[in-house]
Every structure is written in structure tokens, then in C-alpha cells.
Design an enzyme around this catalytic site. Structure first.
Site, mmCIF file in Angstrom:
data_model
loop_
_atom_site.group_PDB
_atom_site.id
_atom_site.type_symbol
_atom_site.label_atom_id
_atom_site.label_comp_id
_atom_site.label_asym_id
_atom_site.label_seq_id
_atom_site.Cartn_x
_atom_site.Cartn_y
_atom_site.Cartn_z
ATOM 1 N N SER A 265 0.912 -1.249 -0.218
ATOM 2 C CA SER A 265 0.038 0.121 -0.007
ATOM 3 C C SER A 265 0.972 1.344 -0.075
ATOM 4 O O SER A 265 1.940 1.020 0.418
ATOM 5 C CB SER A 265 -0.902 0.019 1.301
ATOM 6 O OG SER A 265 -0.173 0.572 2.166
ATOM 7 N N LYS A 266 0.407 2.377 -0.374
ATOM 8 C CA LYS A 266 1.180 3.617 -0.282
ATOM 9 C C LYS A 266 1.864 3.807 1.100
ATOM 10 O O LYS A 266 2.910 4.248 1.069
ATOM 11 C CB LYS A 266 0.160 4.695 -0.724
ATOM 12 C CG LYS A 266 0.729 6.192 -0.690
ATOM 13 C CD LYS A 266 -0.286 7.185 -1.360
ATOM 14 C CE LYS A 266 0.467 8.549 -0.957
ATOM 15 N NZ LYS A 266 0.635 8.999 0.302
ATOM 16 N N ARG A 267 1.217 3.524 2.113
ATOM 17 C CA ARG A 267 1.901 3.673 3.295
ATOM 18 C C ARG A 267 3.267 3.139 3.421
ATOM 19 O O ARG A 267 4.185 3.429 4.134
ATOM 20 C CB ARG A 267 0.778 3.032 4.399
ATOM 21 C CG ARG A 267 0.229 4.173 5.092
ATOM 22 C CD ARG A 267 -0.912 3.527 5.887
ATOM 23 N NE ARG A 267 -2.078 2.907 5.209
ATOM 24 C CZ ARG A 267 -2.599 1.876 5.376
ATOM 25 N NH1 ARG A 267 -2.282 1.507 6.629
ATOM 26 N NH2 ARG A 267 -3.495 1.399 4.899
#
Ligand code: GLU
Length: 509
Positions: A265-267
Site C-alpha cells: 500500500s501507499k503507506r
């Protein structure tokens, strides 16, 4: 393969294109080009509630940056357009109605409150995943439970309804996936998906199948998250009488976090302070910009190469492939089932490899605009030589300017740490002697410079190690850098002597 290969990338414009989406687009592209087929960009924007302005343009631009080209699509048109599903809205209803006619779909009039109530009741009865299906539909308001005249009355009075697929209660649905082999679902696990919404817009499932059919798509290559929708799609093909035209399916493995624990994920990028999207993304709601690989100095060739090896391998240990080579080498049979770790360090490594492997003139072409932005106007020959000397030291194009300033501007200050460590004892005197020696050099090249330095040191009974770093300091202002004698050769005799003299004055004063 007897059918003409036609594949599509079919993103929904619900936000910035995720790396998994770029990878799906790439695999479709490789496959299409390898088989002399067509590659189509279709935008699946039937879910208006999730529409994000700018997302479509972002998708197009991201893929353009990667260097892949479409044969047909939303941005270029083509024979089977329009390629934006919202613009195809009138085409879908007839197929939903055809399914009603042949008994594989039905009208459902349930209100949101009634649907909620059904779910609550099922939860209370400890049903694990409450859904509208073969069992529960009998208690709902639809054209299977209501008398025919009432159905007609409701339709005539303009009451709101959806069209749902009538999922068989207990049927085996099988299809062959190129990556996974035979996949079997029991229809009892599946629900009666809405095909046409109350506003007349199709859902993803109906639009996707109708478009793949009408655009003559031969292979559906998409992410693993769509595997569970495929049995419904297979049933739709069958019930629409298109079984013989059904595309082949290939579901690509998930992209996993760098440590392999869960979905990427972008995180994961945020946590590492690294870019995540291909290009800068500005959130239309918050106005916040997330840095892209393009803007951070990654080369598209490196990014493409990195993504190509996530879930695919060439069958040996080669790693560096150009786009053309990927098209040649790619085979969908070599795509594997298990998730692929998205290793940010590996991407950096690819970028380094690409920078290093570019020829000096290819690299100069990329570097020149950056130098121009910084007001530098130098001959191509000089810039190429800077590239040759420096490329081993760069991981990103962004490293170029900070690390090469001294090639273009005479140093005005000198690395203090190096000064305090090296500018002492007899060093200043030796440096002065060295520049006097340099003045006598007739053929100014790396070898003569090195020899002259050695002679001066020998004459004073010291090894060159005593003065090397100090000399570099006087010429570049820094304690480390590229091969020194070659660097001096590039500067020319006059400039080197002038820089040393300036340093002597500054550091001794
Ligand atoms: N619109 C779907 C998506 O956003 C497409 C899935 C498919 O390729 O069928 O990924």
C-alpha cells in the site's frame, strides 16, 4: 493462438494508478506486442460515486511516461469506441433485459431499508456472510417472488429497481486460468450481483463483460483481486450466448509489502519516505501532492524493468531488460501464482544500473536539461566527459547537480572537515610546489599530471598519499569525487592552477 490477440487495460478512475495497475498494464502490453496484437485502454467509470477528477489523465500520463503505447483507447479513439463506459451507457440495458428474458436475471425492487433489514436478520441468525442469493431472494421483493402483474405495475409506475443476476443455487463454475490452471467455484458461495443499477448505469460486472465481448477482447489479463468475480463473468458469457467468444483469463499475482507481509500500500512508500506512484499525484480534494518516480529522478526504463520482474521471470537469472527485450521475452506461462514483494531498494538498484549503463552521450542528453535549469551552458563534449567521470556515483538523475556543481563553478568554500584534517604541516607548501610543477607540464593529460605530482612529492621525500586529498580539496572544494587526474585533465591547465592558487590564498590567509 488462432484469434487475433486483443487485450485491454481497464482501470477505474477512482484515484491515482497503483504500481499493481502499472504492472497489469505492462503485462498486457508485452503480451499484445509479442503476439502482434492490439492493446486497448478502456476506462471503467460506471461507479460515479467513486469517480476522482484527474485520475484518468493521471493513468494516461503515467503509462506514457513508462513508454507504452496503446492502439485504441479513451485518449486516442478507435474502431470500437467510445472507450469510456459512462459514454456507452445506452448499450448495456438490452443485455440485462436479454438475461431477464431467458431467466438468468430478474428485477428487484427492494428499498435500501429492506436490504438492511434482511442483512440484520441474517446476522441475528448467525449467517456468516449475509447476502442476496438463491436462498434469501425468495423473501425479497423481486420479479421472482411478486406476481407478474404487480411487477408490471411497478415497472410502469416508474418505481425504482435494479436488475440482479440469478446466481444458480448449487452449480460448479469452472474456468481455465492461464496462470492458475483450472479454477473451480461453487455458485452457492456467490451472490445475486446487481447488473444494472436504478439509474440505468451498469455495474462493473455487466459493463466489463459486454465490453470485452463487443471489443473482441481475446485475453483478460488482470489482478488477482478480480479472480472471485470471474465465475460471475463466465456465467454471464454463457447466459448471453457468448460462450464461444469468451476470452481467456490470466490473473496476475498480488504485489506484496517489502517484507512480504500483506498487500502493498501507499503507506509502505510513505513509511520509507519514498515515492509510490509513477508520477506526481495531486489529490484534488486536499491539494496535497505525493511525489512520483518521474519527479524524483527515476528512469522510466528502470521502473518498467523492475515491475516486469514482479510476478514474471525469464527462466534464468538475467535481470536487465529493455522494453523491446521484455516484449520479446515475455510469456504469460512464466507468470507465477504467488505474490511478489515490492522491494523499494531493488528499484533503486535498477535505477543505478540504468544510469551506469547508459552511454556517455545518452546520459549527457538527460543531464543537459538539468544543467541548463541551473544556468550552465557547456559543450556537449564537456558534459559527456562529466558523465563518464561521475556516473558510478549517481543513483538518480537528481544526484547530478549537487555532485557536479564544482565542474562548472570554481569553489568558493572548502569542506571544513577535510581542511582541519589535511591542511596542516608541510601540506600547504607541498601544494604550492605541486602547482609550480603543473605549470611546467606541456601536454596536459591525466598521466602527465599524475607524473608531475609524483615527481614533486619524491623531490620532497613524501608519498603522494600525504597530499592527494588536499589537492582534490583545492581543485573541487570537496574531499571526495571522481578520478582526480582525469578530472584535472578535463578542467584544463589554466583553471586547475588558478583554483589551486585561490585555495592557497583562502586557506592560508
Ligand atoms: N475496472 C477494473 C479495475 O479497476 C478492471 C478489472 C478488469 O480488468 O476486468 O481494475
Amino acid at each position: 493462438m488462432n484469434k487475433k490477440v486483443r487485450v485491454r487495460f481497464a482501470p477505474s478512475p477512482t484515484g491515482p494508478l497503483h504500481p499493481g495497475g502499472v504492472r497489469t498494464a505492462l503485462f498486457n502490453y508485452f503480451f499484445a506486442k509479442k503476439h502482434g496484437g492490439d492493446f486497448i485502454l478502456r476506462v471503467e467509470d460506471t461507479d460515479q460515486t467513486r469517480f476522482v477528477p484527474g485520475a484518468e489523465q493521471f493513468i494516461v500520463e503515467s503509462l506514457q511516461w513508462c513508454g507504452i503505447q496503446f492502439d485504441e483507447g479513451v485518449h486516442i479513439g478507435g474502431q470500437y469506441g467510445p472507450y469510456r463506459q459512462s459514454e456507452r451507457k445506452p448499450m448495456y440495458r438490452q443485455f440485462a433485459e436479454q438475461l431477464i428474458q431467458n431467466g438468468s436475471a430478474y428485477y428487484a425492487f427492494d428499498t435500501p431499508e429492506e436490504l438492511e433489514e434482511m442483512k440484520e436478520n441474517l446476522k441475528a441468525a448467525k449467517v456468516a456472510s449475509p447476502q442476496y442469493n438463491a436462498i434469501t431472494r425468495v423473501n425479497m421483493k423481486n420479479s421472482l417472488t411478486l406476481p407478474q402483474d404487480e411487477v408490471q405495475r411497478r415497472l410502469d409506475s416508474g418505481e425504482s429497481y435494479v436488475i440482479r443476476f440469478k446466481m444458480p443455487r448449487n452449480e460448479e463454475v469452472r474456468f481455465k486460468d492461464i496462470v492458475r490452471g483450472w479454477v473451480v467455484f461453487n455458485s452457492g458461495q456467490l451472490d445475486d450481483k446487481v447488473l444494472l443499477k436504478s439509474d440505468g448505469m451498469p455495474t462493473y460486472h455487466l459493463a466489463n463483460v459486454v465490453d470485452d465481448y463487443s471489443m473482441h477482447i481475446s485475453h483478460v489479463i488482470r489482478g488477482e483481486e478480480w479472480l472471485s468475480s470471474t465465475p460471475l463473468h463466465v456465467l454471464l458469457y454463457k447466459n448471453l450466448g457468448w460462450e464461444n467468444e469468451m476470452p481467456e483469463f490470466a490473473h496476475l499475482p498480488l504485489l506484496l509489502k517489502p517484507d512480504g507481509d500483506g498487500k502493498l500500500s501507499k503507506r509502505d512508500g510513505d513509511r520509507l519516505g519514498l515515492p509510490f506512484y509513477a508520477i506526481n499525484w495531486t489529490d484534488p480534494e486536499t491539494g496535497k501532492t505525493t511525489l512520483g518516480y518521474r519527479e524524483t529522478g527515476y528512469l522510466p526504463e528502470a521502473y518498467v524493468n523492475f515491475l516486469a520482474l514482479l510476478g514474471w521471470n525469464p527462466g534464468d537469472n538475467r535481470e536487465i531488460f529493455s522494453l523491446e527485450e521484455l516484449v520479446q521475452e515475455f510469456s504469460i506461462e512464466r507468470v507465477n501464482k504467488h505474490g511478489a514483494r515490492y522491494d523499494f531498494d531493488k528499484l533503486k538498484w535498477f535505477n543505478q544500473q540504468y544510469l551506469r549503463h547508459l552511454s556517455d552521450d545518452q546520459l549527457a542528453e538527460k543531464v543537459t536539461p538539468i544543467l541548463s535549469e541551473n544556468g550552465i551552458d557547456q559543450s556537449n563534449e564537456f558534459i559527456q566527459e562529466v558523465c563518464r567521470l561521475m556516473k558510478e556515483r549517481w543513483s538518480f538523475i537528481q544526484d547530478v547537480w549537487p555532485s557536479t556543481k564544482f565542474f562548472f563553478h570554481d569553489p568558493t568554500s572548502f569542506d571544513e572537515q577535510v581542511v582541519s584534517k589535511k591542511w596542516k604541516d608541510q601540506v600547504p607548501t607541498l601544494i604550492d610546489q605541486i602547482q609550480l610543477g603543473f605549470q611546467k607540464i606541456e601536454h596536459w593529460d591525466a598521466l602527465s599530471i599524475e607524473n608531475s605530482l609524483k615527481e614533486t612529492c619524491a623531490a620532497h621525500g613524501v608519498g603522494t598519499g600525504v597530499v592527494l586529498q588536499a589537492l582534490r580539496l583545492t581543485v573541487s572544494g570537496e574531499g571526495a569525487g571522481p578520478a582526480m587526474f582525469e578530472m584535472c585533465a578535463l578542467f584544463g591547465k589554466e583553471k586547475v592552477i588558478q583554483r589551486i592558487q585561490f585555495a592557497l590564498k583562502t586557506l592560508n590567509g
